[in-house]
Enzyme design. Structure first.
Site, PDB file in Angstrom:
ATOM      1  CG  HIS A   1      -0.255  -0.103   2.549  1.00 12.48           C
ATOM      2  ND1 HIS A   1       0.224   0.991   3.225  1.00 12.48           N
ATOM      3  CD2 HIS A   1       0.023  -1.181   3.330  1.00 12.48           C
ATOM      4  CE1 HIS A   1       0.753   0.601   4.378  1.00 12.48           C
ATOM      5  NE2 HIS A   1       0.653  -0.714   4.464  1.00 12.48           N
TER       6      HIS A   1
ATOM      7  CB  CYS B   1       1.719  -4.739   5.077  1.00  9.73           C
ATOM      8  SG  CYS B   1       0.549  -5.679   6.087  1.00  9.73           S
TER       9      CYS B   1
END
Length: 310
Positions: A182, A198
């Site tokens: 992302h 992440c």
């Protein structure tokens, strides 16, 4: 009391939303430069990292000081075994590769969280979302209730959201891995490790990657052993970046800057930021601003946060 939009914008800082054990460990690509968040384009910024309009939002330009060689998007030789069209994530060397042709790949610099290293192996992109909403997992709330408890209802999508402009969701079969690729609202974090989250890219880079990869794209996340085999050993500098363990010049310069007190003390910065972030989280939590779509978990975990969209 309902917070204004400007207050909410100031409050939703990267350290607050990604946990604080490491995100500011090295928010300085040069020792004398700290926390700058440029908002306007400049001639010193490459075209691909200039400010841009996107869905009615202005993506800020990336400061040149964050665009160190390992962070910049570039085409590089690729010698791994994966097929063309595969994304390969190396959370240890902090690279993401998108293989575009035999022996060739586009390489992106990434930030990786502690929890971003808990998953390795093969997955598939099963969901893509522009400006996704974000909700902390139950594990995050349990681990730091003061910080994440006020945000339990989540945050709507936007540039003030920890998932940034785009998100790619990784699945194994029909099982959500809770592993995301992302964007980020904190460009200073790229190339560094943080305590949670992440794999994140500059917003300009996740927009670029998002436009190129379809659902069904295979993803390989390397293990530490695979990273060592493909990239060789790396060393994390006091500045937070990693370099080849053989780059003695960079290692020596970083050590000298650290001894001279030119790099912030990690523990002190983290403690101060955590205190400020808890106060901001309480303000944001009382603002009435909550996630506007189905829950999107922000990092790998085993909590009860469930993503039910297709």
């Amino acid at each position: 009391m309902t917070a204004s939009y400007s207050t909410l914008k100031r409050a939703i800082r990267p350290a607050m939303l990604f946990g604080l054990a490491g995100i500011l460990a090295a928010c300085a690509s040069a020792p004398e430069q700290r926390y700058a968040q440029p908002t306007q384009s400049t001639k010193a910024v490459p075209a691909e990292y200039q400010a841009r309009e996107d869905d009615g939002k202005t993506i800020p330009a990336i400061s040149p000081k964050y665009l160190v060689e390992r962070n910049r998007r570039q085409v590089v030789p690729y010698h791994g075994p994966e097929a063309v069209g595969t994304i390969v994530v190396d959370p240890y060397a902090r690279f993401l590769y998108y293989i575009t042709a035999p022996g060739k790949a586009e390489r992106y610099g990434v930030a990786v969280g502690r929890d971003g290293k808990t998953f390795s192996g093969d997955a598939t992109i099963k969901r893509k979302q522009e400006y996704p909403s974000w909700t902390p997992t139950q594990n995050m709330i349990q681990e730091d209730p003061d910080l994440y408890g006020p945000l339990k209802d989540g945050l709507p999508g936007g540039l003030d959201n920890p998932l940034g402009a785009r998100a790619l969701y990784l699945y194994q079969g029909n099982r959500d891995t809770y592993y995301r690729i992302h964007g980020t609202m904190d460009p200073s974090s790229i190339g560094r490790a943080t305590s949670a989250g992440c794999i994140r890219l500059f917003n300009q880079d996740i927009i670029d990657l998002f436009s190129k990869v379809p659902k069904g794209t295979p993803v390989k996340v390397r293990s530490r052993a695979e990273s060592l085999e493909m990239e060789g050993p790396v060393v994390q500098l006091h500045s937070g970046y990693v370099v080849s363990a053989y780059n003695q010049v960079a290692i020596n310069e970083d050590e000298a800057a650290w001894k001279a007190g030119q790099i912030p003390d990690q523990q002190k910065v983290e403690e101060e930021q955590h205190q400020a972030s808890v106060a901001m989280a309480q303000e944001v939590g009382g603002s009435g601003e909550t996630a506007s779509s189905t829950v999107d978990c922000g990092y790998s975990g085993t909590g009860t946060c469930v993503d039910t969209t297709n």
